[in-house]
Design a protein around this motif. Structure first.
Motif, mmCIF file in Angstrom:
data_model
loop_
_atom_site.group_PDB
_atom_site.id
_atom_site.type_symbol
_atom_site.label_atom_id
_atom_site.label_comp_id
_atom_site.label_asym_id
_atom_site.label_seq_id
_atom_site.Cartn_x
_atom_site.Cartn_y
_atom_site.Cartn_z
ATOM 1 N N ARG A 277 0.831 -1.108 -0.107
ATOM 2 C CA ARG A 277 0.084 0.224 -0.023
ATOM 3 C C ARG A 277 0.697 1.278 0.184
ATOM 4 N NH1 ARG A 277 -5.302 -0.628 0.838
ATOM 5 N NH2 ARG A 277 -5.882 -2.933 1.331
ATOM 6 N N LEU A 278 2.178 1.144 -0.487
ATOM 7 C CA LEU A 278 2.866 2.469 -0.248
ATOM 8 C C LEU A 278 3.933 2.553 -1.453
ATOM 9 C CD1 LEU A 278 4.222 4.108 2.853
ATOM 10 C CD2 LEU A 278 6.138 3.498 0.822
ATOM 11 N N LEU A 279 4.173 3.727 -2.130
ATOM 12 C CA LEU A 279 5.161 3.881 -3.115
ATOM 13 C C LEU A 279 6.061 5.167 -2.531
ATOM 14 C CD1 LEU A 279 2.913 3.542 -6.277
ATOM 15 C CD2 LEU A 279 4.483 1.797 -5.332
ATOM 16 N N GLU A 321 1.982 -5.921 -1.886
ATOM 17 C CA GLU A 321 3.443 -5.414 -2.290
ATOM 18 C C GLU A 321 3.975 -5.912 -3.908
ATOM 19 O OE1 GLU A 321 7.932 -6.305 -0.413
ATOM 20 O OE2 GLU A 321 6.379 -6.068 0.977
ATOM 21 N N GLU A 322 3.403 -7.184 -4.043
ATOM 22 C CA GLU A 322 3.956 -7.835 -5.178
ATOM 23 C C GLU A 322 3.456 -6.962 -6.443
ATOM 24 O OE1 GLU A 322 3.272 -12.228 -7.678
ATOM 25 O OE2 GLU A 322 2.390 -11.680 -5.746
ATOM 26 N N PHE A 323 2.084 -6.545 -6.181
ATOM 27 C CA PHE A 323 1.654 -5.762 -7.566
ATOM 28 C C PHE A 323 2.499 -4.400 -7.614
ATOM 29 C CE2 PHE A 323 -1.008 -2.797 -9.526
ATOM 30 C CZ PHE A 323 -1.644 -3.376 -10.564
ATOM 31 N N LEU A 324 2.597 -3.671 -6.660
ATOM 32 C CA LEU A 324 3.291 -2.424 -6.410
ATOM 33 C C LEU A 324 4.799 -2.348 -6.870
ATOM 34 C CD1 LEU A 324 1.594 -0.656 -3.505
ATOM 35 C CD2 LEU A 324 1.013 -0.612 -5.693
ATOM 36 N N SER A 325 5.403 -3.688 -6.976
ATOM 37 C CA SER A 325 6.921 -3.587 -7.179
ATOM 38 C C SER A 325 6.834 -3.485 -8.585
ATOM 39 C CB SER A 325 7.152 -5.416 -6.862
ATOM 40 O OG SER A 325 6.569 -6.106 -7.845
ATOM 41 N N SER A 326 5.819 -3.574 -9.509
ATOM 42 C CA SER A 326 5.954 -3.050 -10.912
ATOM 43 C C SER A 326 6.514 -1.743 -10.749
ATOM 44 C CB SER A 326 4.732 -3.305 -11.553
ATOM 45 O OG SER A 326 3.774 -2.668 -11.247
#
Length: 397
Positions: A277-279, A321-326
């Motif tokens: 949930r964070l970038l 986290e897995e999705f946002l790693s992109s």
């Protein structure tokens, strides 16, 4: 929840992220701990490739002037190289106005903005992120974008910042008002900038960026230290740099140091710029040119990329986290090679800066390549093979 995304930090990266999220029809709140407009220690040079990539910037009232070239000097001031182009190499801004303009653009697109709103802590839960503010209030949201600068509290609380001072640099600068007549007399209508490599032996450089009715002068050191002695030393070098510029008639003798500002810059990306949930983007992620200290280009680009990934996460209801790693894969693909190549070249520049400037003195083509990379008009990745060929030519012929 009222807002799908909360962006913490309203500098170039945060405002750009908010603008693009609003354009994707994502409800977004943009926050900053300071009252706007506010100043930020910065040279205020915006690379022209930033303007090319984000054309709406050209129409902002805060674009104060354009520089068409400048001078680069060796450490002992024994040689100088002049570069003059027919098209601008740098746009010059006053950061207080520029950052306010970027916030206004985001607001026009539908972003809600709250300044003087400091986040003191965040709690990342399975179904939301809770932000707690200095005034005791709190807010829940689906996703947070941390764009809150070098000492990002968001990065720290998410466990993404190692707070390693060895990967930071220090600068001292001041913006001096001058009449337009004085600006034309000293810097011409082409608003020529000046860069002094390793002034006073520091691992860094001195700069002078002329604007419309102001000139921004500063010193940057790649070696960071929090001791008061180190800060006093850099302040002393800044004073000597001003005196040197007056002696060389680059600055008018009427210039007096009144309110110098200090700033800390990151010089290496964080190992991770995302979590559940964070970038993180811009300085908060450590995204900066580690040789020149320029970060506005990377701030805007990372802000836009963060907005794209965040909007996809919200629409797909997947903020893992897995999705946002992109996001990290995307910025590395876009400009990561530039940053890592600069990091590899940083020590070599520190050892051989004068040698490179001597090459610039005798080879105008090589000089133009180095200068355009230094002011960020082109990326080093785009120029590396031409630059290497020219470097080898100068070494062996």
């Amino acid at each position: 929840m009222k807002y799908d995304v909360v962006v913490v930090g309203a500098g170039p990266s945060g405002s750009t992220a908010a603008k693009n999220l609003s354009e994707h029809k994502i409800s977004v709140l943009l926050l900053d701990k300071d009252k706007f407009p506010r100043n930020k220690p910065c040279g205020g040079g915006v690379p022209m490739r930033t303007i090319t990539r984000f054309p709406y910037l050209r129409d902002l009232p805060s674009i104060d002037s354009f520089s068409y070239g400048g001078f680069v000097y060796s450490q002992k001031n024994t040689g100088q190289t002049k570069i003059l182009k027919t098209s601008p190499v740098l746009a010059n801004v006053l950061r207080s106005r520029f950052d306010q303009d970027l916030v206004n653009v985001a607001i026009d697109k539908g972003t809600e903005f709250q300044d003087n709103k400091k986040v003191t802590s965040i709690k990342i839960n399975s179904d939301h992120v809770q932000l707690i503010f200095k005034d005791g209030s709190s807010l829940n949201t689906n996703l947070v974008i941390g764009a809150d600068g070098t000492y990002s509290s968001i990065a720290k609380q998410a466990g993404l910042s190692k707070n390693n001072n060895r990967t930071k640099g220090l600068c001292v600068l001041e913006e001096f008002p001058l009449t337009e007549k004085e600006m034309d007399e000293y810097f011409t209508s082409d608003r020529l900038c000046h860069i002094h490599s390793k002034f006073h032996g520091i691992r860094g450089y001195g700069w002078l960026f002329p604007k419309k009715n102001h000139v921004n002068v500063g010193i940057i050191s790649y070696d960071y230290c929090l001791t008061s002695d180190a800060r006093i030393n850099l302040n002393h070098i800044f004073k000597e740099y001003i005196d040197h510029l007056k002696k060389e008639q680059i600055l008018p003798h009427s210039i007096q140091i009144n309110h110098p500002q200090g700033g800390v810059l990151p010089y290496q990306p964080h190992e991770k710029t995302y979590s559940e949930r964070l970038l993180l983007c811009g300085d908060a992620a450590g995204l900066i040119n580690p040789i020149s200290g320029e970060g506005i280009y990377y701030a805007l680009v990372s802000g836009k990329i963060a907005a794209t990934i965040a909007s996809e996460a919200i629409n797909q209801q997947n903020t893992s986290e897995e999705f946002l790693s992109s996001y990290q894969r995307a910025w590395k693909k876009d400009f990561g090679k530039d940053i890592y190549l600069f990091l590899k070249s940083k020590n070599q520049w520190g050892k051989s800066g004068d040698k490179i400037i001597r090459m610039m003195n005798k080879d105008q083509k090589f000089a133009e390549m180095i200068f355009l990379i230094m002011v960020g008009k082109v990326g080093v990745q785009d120029m590396k093979w031409r630059l290497l060929k020219r470097y080898l030519y100068n070494v062996f012929f």
